[in-house]
Design a protein around this motif. Structure first.
Motif, PDB file in Angstrom:
ATOM      1  N   GLU A   5       0.694  -1.382  -0.021  1.00 17.18           N
ATOM      2  CA  GLU A   5      -0.098  -0.014  -0.107  1.00 17.18           C
ATOM      3  C   GLU A   5       0.853   1.056   0.044  1.00 17.18           C
ATOM      4  OE1 GLU A   5      -2.607  -0.492   3.527  1.00 17.18           O
ATOM      5  OE2 GLU A   5      -3.603  -2.071   2.654  1.00 17.18           O
ATOM      6  N   ASN A  74      -4.982 -20.461   1.130  1.00 17.09           N
ATOM      7  CA  ASN A  74      -6.197 -20.216   0.213  1.00 17.09           C
ATOM      8  C   ASN A  74      -6.857 -21.637  -0.212  1.00 17.09           C
ATOM      9  OD1 ASN A  74      -5.365 -17.299  -0.277  1.00 17.09           O
ATOM     10  ND2 ASN A  74      -3.519 -18.286  -0.460  1.00 17.09           N
ATOM     11  N   ARG A  84       3.632 -14.106 -13.827  1.00 23.84           N
ATOM     12  CA  ARG A  84       2.955 -13.373 -14.694  1.00 23.84           C
ATOM     13  C   ARG A  84       3.306 -13.664 -16.130  1.00 23.84           C
ATOM     14  NH1 ARG A  84      -0.994  -9.835 -13.586  1.00 23.84           N
ATOM     15  NH2 ARG A  84       0.040  -9.521 -11.211  1.00 23.84           N
ATOM     16  N   LYS A  95      -6.298 -13.351 -12.754  1.00 25.61           N
ATOM     17  CA  LYS A  95      -7.521 -12.821 -12.632  1.00 25.61           C
ATOM     18  C   LYS A  95      -7.486 -11.418 -11.684  1.00 25.61           C
ATOM     19  CE  LYS A  95      -9.992 -17.198 -11.486  1.00 25.61           C
ATOM     20  NZ  LYS A  95     -10.654 -17.951 -10.489  1.00 25.61           N
ATOM     21  N   GLU A  96      -8.342 -10.630 -11.937  1.00 28.16           N
ATOM     22  CA  GLU A  96      -8.115  -9.211 -11.281  1.00 28.16           C
ATOM     23  C   GLU A  96      -7.857  -9.268  -9.664  1.00 28.16           C
ATOM     24  OE1 GLU A  96     -10.234  -4.907 -11.309  1.00 28.16           O
ATOM     25  OE2 GLU A  96     -11.207  -6.711 -12.410  1.00 28.16           O
ATOM     26  N   ASN A  97      -7.058  -8.782  -9.162  1.00 29.64           N
ATOM     27  CA  ASN A  97      -6.825  -8.565  -7.664  1.00 29.64           C
ATOM     28  C   ASN A  97      -6.309  -9.859  -6.955  1.00 29.64           C
ATOM     29  OD1 ASN A  97      -8.040  -5.803  -7.701  1.00 29.64           O
ATOM     30  ND2 ASN A  97      -9.959  -6.794  -7.616  1.00 29.64           N
ATOM     31  N   GLU A  98      -5.717 -10.785  -7.786  1.00 26.00           N
ATOM     32  CA  GLU A  98      -5.164 -11.699  -7.300  1.00 26.00           C
ATOM     33  C   GLU A  98      -3.776 -11.448  -6.849  1.00 26.00           C
ATOM     34  OE1 GLU A  98      -6.058 -14.989  -6.663  1.00 26.00           O
ATOM     35  OE2 GLU A  98      -7.998 -14.698  -7.377  1.00 26.00           O
ATOM     36  N   LYS A  99      -3.268 -11.816  -5.788  1.00 20.42           N
ATOM     37  CA  LYS A  99      -2.157 -11.634  -4.987  1.00 20.42           C
ATOM     38  C   LYS A  99      -1.374 -13.112  -5.208  1.00 20.42           C
ATOM     39  CE  LYS A  99      -3.550  -7.923  -1.977  1.00 20.42           C
ATOM     40  NZ  LYS A  99      -3.610  -7.447  -0.598  1.00 20.42           N
ATOM     41  N   GLN A 122      -5.857 -19.185  -9.825  1.00 14.82           N
ATOM     42  CA  GLN A 122      -5.800 -17.617  -9.939  1.00 14.82           C
ATOM     43  C   GLN A 122      -5.797 -16.954 -11.355  1.00 14.82           C
ATOM     44  OE1 GLN A 122      -2.289 -17.478  -7.151  1.00 14.82           O
ATOM     45  NE2 GLN A 122      -3.433 -15.778  -6.432  1.00 14.82           N
ATOM     46  N   GLN A 124      -7.201 -16.832 -15.290  1.00 14.49           N
ATOM     47  CA  GLN A 124      -8.617 -16.972 -15.900  1.00 14.49           C
ATOM     48  C   GLN A 124      -9.264 -18.270 -16.733  1.00 14.49           C
ATOM     49  OE1 GLN A 124      -8.399 -13.520 -18.667  1.00 14.49           O
ATOM     50  NE2 GLN A 124      -8.824 -12.038 -16.975  1.00 14.49           N
TER      51      GLN A 124
END
Length: 292
Positions: A5, A74, A84, A95-99, A122, A124
């Protein structure tokens, strides 16, 4: 401060946040008696290899253990992870917002960089990712009929045997008391890694160094078992997608302390180490070997 953050320097992220996070995860696992390498009530350890979809090999210890903790946390089921970049090369996306699970690596110039590993769930298209990852699996040695009992609570021996089991599929067990002693020995290391770099006790090894030593020990164990079972540690390419490796293994049970020590080195044939190749046949020291 959360580095995800609030931006921090690259050196601070690599040298503090990643080691601190890994230490925190393992420490919490010990406190809850939940870790991938701890036994169940009967003393059996569930061997759970996780493969790098880019290489087709089981992850090295310093990546495998943190990734296994993430899998437990998880509730993922797949045993393939990729960066990635690797996932993108498979015409897939995260996927969006995956850590992912952060890890450090060095480039050819010795500079430290950071990357993340993501599970199939994680992405798509998880099914496609798993299928393409399976096609890249390397035919390494496997010992599904070998059972090993961990006889030492020393982190190098205990974790080394666990990593070896993950890479070869052999069965693993340990006396719960030995597992408890392992936690006691590792806890100071984890608490030390939890501190800022300038506050750490330099006399204690880092968790990263502990896992590195365990990785080397696992190579020695695998090499010994390969010699005894007439298997080569050189990767075997699959001739067809459905073809399985043929193995003739003798069923036996041993303890870690009974396995002969070989020259320390990288994962010979799997993670190449020139020193191991050069001196393996010249320098070998053996401990007492007992086959039960």
């Amino acid at each position: 401060t959360n580095p995800l953050e609030n931006p921090v320097s690259k050196n601070e992220f690599n040298g503090f946040w990643i080691p601190r996070h890994n230490a925190k995860v393992m420490k919490q696992g010990f406190e809850n008696n939940k870790a991938p390498f701890l036994p169940d009530a009967s003393g059996n350890i569930k061997v759970d290899p996780i493969y790098n979809s880019a290489t087709g090999y089981c992850l090295p210890a310093n990546r495998l253990i943190p990734v296994q903790f993430a899998k437990m946390e998880n509730g993922f089921n797949s045993n393939f992870v990729g960066t990635r970049t690797t996932i993108g090369s498979m015409d897939n996306n995260i996927k969006e917002n995956e850590k992912g699970v952060f890890y450090n690596f060095k480039d050819e110039q010795g500079e430290i960089h950071t990357a993340s590993l993501f599970f199939a769930e994680q992405t798509q298209n998880p099914e496609d990712f798993i299928q393409k990852s399976q096609e890249r699996l390397k035919g390494t040695v496997q010992f599904p009929d070998v059972s090993m009992a961990i006889a030492s609570s020393e982190p190098k021996e205990y974790l080394g045997s666990y990593i070896a089991a993950c890479r070869t599929g052999m069965k693993l067990s340990v006396d719960p008391q030995i597992a408890s002693e392992l936690k006691t020995k590792l806890m100071p290391v984890l608490e030390n890694d939890f501190k800022k770099p300038e506050e750490r006790n330099k006399a204690l090894p880092s968790l990263s160094n502990v896992l590195f030593d365990a990785d080397k020990r696992s190579t020695e164990i695998i090499r010994t078992l390969s010699q005894e079972n007439g298997q080569s540690m050189q990767p075997k390419q699959k001739k067809t997608q459905s073809q399985d490796m043929e193995m003739c293994l003798s069923q036996h049970k041993r303890t870690i302390a009974d396995i002969p020590l070989c020259l320390p080195g990288g994962n010979y044939g799997i993670l190449s180490d020139r020193l191991a190749r050069r001196f393996f046949f010249k320098q070998r020291s053996y401990l007492r070997r007992v086959l039960l």
